[in-house]
Write an enzyme that holds these catalytic residues in place. Structure first.
Site, PDB file in Angstrom:
ATOM      1  N   ASN A   1     -24.666  70.854   4.276  1.00  4.72           N
ATOM      2  CA  ASN A   1     -25.352  70.564   3.027  1.00  4.72           C
ATOM      3  C   ASN A   1     -25.102  71.708   2.057  1.00  4.72           C
ATOM      4  O   ASN A   1     -24.427  72.687   2.374  1.00  4.72           O
ATOM      5  CB  ASN A   1     -26.859  70.357   3.270  1.00  4.72           C
ATOM      6  CG  ASN A   1     -27.559  69.674   2.094  1.00  4.72           C
ATOM      7  OD1 ASN A   1     -27.117  68.641   1.627  1.00  4.72           O
ATOM      8  ND2 ASN A   1     -28.608  70.289   1.609  1.00  4.72           N
ATOM      9  N   LYS A   2     -25.650  71.558   0.834  1.00  6.52           N
ATOM     10  CA  LYS A   2     -25.412  72.557  -0.197  1.00  6.52           C
ATOM     11  C   LYS A   2     -25.671  73.977   0.293  1.00  6.52           C
ATOM     12  O   LYS A   2     -26.656  74.212   1.003  1.00  6.52           O
ATOM     13  CB  LYS A   2     -26.320  72.239  -1.392  1.00  6.52           C
ATOM     14  CG  LYS A   2     -26.163  73.117  -2.588  1.00  6.52           C
ATOM     15  CD  LYS A   2     -24.718  73.203  -3.078  1.00  6.52           C
ATOM     16  CE  LYS A   2     -24.116  71.846  -3.286  1.00  6.52           C
ATOM     17  NZ  LYS A   2     -22.639  71.827  -3.322  1.00  6.52           N
TER      18      LYS A   2
ATOM     19  N   GLN B   1     -27.766  72.489  -9.485  1.00  9.98           N
ATOM     20  CA  GLN B   1     -28.168  71.078  -9.334  1.00  9.98           C
ATOM     21  C   GLN B   1     -29.692  70.961  -9.339  1.00  9.98           C
ATOM     22  O   GLN B   1     -30.243  69.952  -9.767  1.00  9.98           O
ATOM     23  CB  GLN B   1     -27.630  70.495  -8.013  1.00  9.98           C
ATOM     24  CG  GLN B   1     -26.141  70.237  -7.970  1.00  9.98           C
ATOM     25  CD  GLN B   1     -25.355  71.385  -7.399  1.00  9.98           C
ATOM     26  OE1 GLN B   1     -25.762  72.554  -7.500  1.00  9.98           O
ATOM     27  NE2 GLN B   1     -24.200  71.105  -6.786  1.00  9.98           N
TER      28      GLN B   1
ATOM     29  N   ARG C   1     -21.546  63.631  -8.461  1.00  6.30           N
ATOM     30  CA  ARG C   1     -21.569  64.415  -7.236  1.00  6.30           C
ATOM     31  C   ARG C   1     -22.750  63.895  -6.426  1.00  6.30           C
ATOM     32  O   ARG C   1     -23.501  63.032  -6.858  1.00  6.30           O
ATOM     33  CB  ARG C   1     -21.665  65.934  -7.490  1.00  6.30           C
ATOM     34  CG  ARG C   1     -22.394  66.465  -8.749  1.00  6.30           C
ATOM     35  CD  ARG C   1     -23.837  66.178  -8.819  1.00  6.30           C
ATOM     36  NE  ARG C   1     -24.522  66.532  -7.595  1.00  6.30           N
ATOM     37  CZ  ARG C   1     -25.707  66.056  -7.268  1.00  6.30           C
ATOM     38  NH1 ARG C   1     -26.323  65.201  -8.048  1.00  6.30           N
ATOM     39  NH2 ARG C   1     -26.285  66.420  -6.149  1.00  6.30           N
ATOM     40  N   GLY C   2     -22.797  64.361  -5.181  1.00 11.26           N
ATOM     41  CA  GLY C   2     -23.813  63.847  -4.262  1.00 11.26           C
ATOM     42  C   GLY C   2     -23.118  62.934  -3.277  1.00 11.26           C
ATOM     43  O   GLY C   2     -22.412  62.005  -3.690  1.00 11.26           O
ATOM     44  N   ALA C   3     -23.296  63.177  -1.983  1.00 12.94           N
ATOM     45  CA  ALA C   3     -22.506  62.467  -0.978  1.00 12.94           C
ATOM     46  C   ALA C   3     -22.464  60.951  -1.175  1.00 12.94           C
ATOM     47  O   ALA C   3     -21.377  60.372  -1.332  1.00 12.94           O
ATOM     48  CB  ALA C   3     -23.023  62.853   0.410  1.00 12.94           C
TER      49      ALA C   3
ATOM     50  N   ARG D   1     -12.744  65.742  -2.649  1.00 15.79           N
ATOM     51  CA  ARG D   1     -13.708  66.713  -2.108  1.00 15.79           C
ATOM     52  C   ARG D   1     -13.766  66.518  -0.599  1.00 15.79           C
ATOM     53  O   ARG D   1     -13.785  65.392  -0.113  1.00 15.79           O
ATOM     54  CB  ARG D   1     -15.105  66.512  -2.721  1.00 15.79           C
ATOM     55  CG  ARG D   1     -15.177  66.837  -4.207  1.00 15.79           C
ATOM     56  CD  ARG D   1     -16.607  66.855  -4.707  1.00 15.79           C
ATOM     57  NE  ARG D   1     -17.308  68.080  -4.319  1.00 15.79           N
ATOM     58  CZ  ARG D   1     -18.617  68.256  -4.453  1.00 15.79           C
ATOM     59  NH1 ARG D   1     -19.367  67.268  -4.902  1.00 15.79           N
ATOM     60  NH2 ARG D   1     -19.175  69.385  -4.115  1.00 15.79           N
TER      61      ARG D   1
ATOM     62  N   ASP E   1     -24.584  66.298   3.523  1.00 17.45           N
ATOM     63  CA  ASP E   1     -23.250  65.810   3.171  1.00 17.45           C
ATOM     64  C   ASP E   1     -22.466  65.363   4.392  1.00 17.45           C
ATOM     65  O   ASP E   1     -21.530  64.571   4.275  1.00 17.45           O
ATOM     66  CB  ASP E   1     -22.486  66.899   2.402  1.00 17.45           C
ATOM     67  CG  ASP E   1     -23.107  67.114   1.037  1.00 17.45           C
ATOM     68  OD1 ASP E   1     -24.108  67.847   0.947  1.00 17.45           O
ATOM     69  OD2 ASP E   1     -22.604  66.519   0.064  1.00 17.45           O
TER      70      ASP E   1
HETATM   71  C1  LIG Z   1     -27.896  62.820  -1.513  1.00 22.11           C
HETATM   72  S1  LIG Z   1     -26.545  63.773  -1.086  1.00 22.11           S
HETATM   73  C2  LIG Z   1     -26.724  65.120  -2.091  1.00 22.11           C
HETATM   74  C3  LIG Z   1     -26.029  66.316  -1.537  1.00 22.11           C
HETATM   75  O1  LIG Z   1     -24.802  66.525  -2.245  1.00 22.11           O
HETATM   76  C4  LIG Z   1     -24.912  67.770  -2.896  1.00 22.11           C
HETATM   77  O2  LIG Z   1     -23.694  68.432  -3.018  1.00 22.11           O
HETATM   78  P1  LIG Z   1     -22.894  68.326  -4.420  1.00 22.11           P
HETATM   79  O3  LIG Z   1     -23.897  68.415  -5.532  1.00 22.11           O
HETATM   80  O4  LIG Z   1     -21.929  69.502  -4.366  1.00 22.11           O
HETATM   81  O5  LIG Z   1     -22.168  66.994  -4.366  1.00 22.11           O
HETATM   82  C5  LIG Z   1     -25.853  68.554  -2.012  1.00 22.11           C
HETATM   83  O6  LIG Z   1     -25.223  69.024  -0.859  1.00 22.11           O
HETATM   84  C6  LIG Z   1     -26.886  67.517  -1.736  1.00 22.11           C
HETATM   85  O7  LIG Z   1     -27.733  67.744  -0.658  1.00 22.11           O
END
Ligand SMILES: CSC[C@H]1O[C@H](OP(=O)(O)O)[C@H](O)[C@@H]1O
Length: 342
Positions: free
Chosen positions: A245-246, A194, A53-55, A91, A235
């Protein structure tokens, strides 16, 4: 100056040209277990199930998955594009996923068509560009910090979320290395945790002291003057600087503005979506409500216990003091444009 590197050298995605391997982030910090991803379908599942996960990380994973799909489809562009469609649906919110897939599709429009070797070179370019962007953002973002600052970060934005050292966490690591940061707070980031699971694991590997807080503690921490910067990833960033974002990011941004704390968003250009004029039309992912109960240790949810689990929110650009990309530090009012547009 502390230490010589803001980089632990850890990478969450490995592709040796034949095998795609991902560390299973659902099991961290207790277990470091690597999953082998044999094909594009498995990669889509891994993205959907938050193995990765992570953009930027999901964009890079999708790029390598497109190579696996090309080998499976053996030149059948219809089957290959269908596989990429399924990847893209894994996603909805992080623009990096569709951005990476669009780059891979453009690569296949060349004379070679769906050529696995050409696609592998493109996937490796996408990965290498992210690693370099991480480095540039760490330098630019750390340069914005004062001396002996306290920072609060949200979710996870390090090597687990990107192809390199990270976005916001890369800035924090470089700021720490330069001796500019004296306090690092990471909030839990419910429901998937996270922050308390992944950011804590990364900061420990970097030997950077930190304290985890519950999101609810952010206001009193800011009121006490312990936080000078809120630093997050993103994101999807729209043309006017609205930031998806989250979930919980917008809450931190409102609190920061109220308490005179500055807000920095760190994201590569691959996270900017200049085609969207504002955050109003961003597709916000909702996930299984059971994730909320699971975070509370409740596996069997009692009848009648309902919940709502949006996993992103949109922070208005005017609440963000600066947006750091690999191209530098942007200040409001934000106007991100389509490259090459008049
Ligand atoms: C460096 S981008 C990380 C970004 O992605 C996370 O979402 P997820 O863990 O659901 O993929 C979160 O929004 C972070 O800021």
């Amino acid at each position: 100056m502390r230490g010589e590197m803001e980089d632990s050298g850890f990478r969450a995605i490995e592709f040796d040209g034949h095998r795609l391997r991902l560390i299973d982030q659902r099991l961290l910090p207790a277990t470091e277990y690597w999953l082998e991803i044999p094909d594009a379908e498995a990669a889509a599942r891994a993205i959907r199930d938050l193995v990765v996960r992570g953009a930027p990380a999901i964009g890079i994973t999708a790029a390598y998955a497109a190579v696996l799909a090309a080998r499976e489809c053996r030149g059948d562009s219809g089957a290959w594009n269908d596989a990429l469609d399924r990847l893209e649906r894994a996603r909805p919110t992080a623009v990096n996923l569709s951005w990476a897939i669009a780059r891979m599709r453009r690569c296949a429009e060349g004379p070679g068509g769906v050529d696995p070797d050409a696609l592998l070179e493109e996937a490796r370019r996408i990965h290498a560009e992210d690693i370099e962007a991480n480095r540039a953002m760490a330098q630019a973002g750390a340069g914005m910090l004062g001396d002996s600052v306290g920072v609060l970060t949200h979710c996870n934005t390090g090597s687990l979320a990107t192809g390199g050292i990270g976005t916001a966490l890369g800035v924090i690591a470089e700021g720490w290395r330069r001796g500019r940061i004296s306090r690092v707070y990471a909030d839990e980031t419910r429901p998937w945790l996270q922050g308390s699971r992944l950011t804590a694991w990364e900061l420990a590997r970097l030997e950077i002291p930190f304290r985890v807080i519950v999101e609810g503690a952010a206001a009193s921490l800011m009121a006490a003057g312990a936080v000078d910067w809120v630093i997050t990833g993103a994101d999807r960033i729209t043309a006017n600087g609205d930031v998806a974002n989250k979930i919980g990011t917008c809450m931190l941004a409102v609190l920061a503005r109220h308490f005179g704390v500055r807000m920095m968003v760190v994201a590569p250009s691959s996270t900017v979506d200049p085609n969207l004029p504002s955050g109003a039309s961003i597709d916000i992912e909702e996930r299984d409500p059971a994730e909320i109960w699971r975070a509370a240790g409740i596996e069997k949810v009692p009848a009648g216990f309902d919940s709502y689990n949006p996993v992103f929110d949109v922070t208005p650009g005017h609440l963000v003091d600066c947006i750091v990309t690999e191209q530098g530090v942007h200040s409001p009012p934000y106007r991100f444009t389509v490259p090459g547009a008049a």
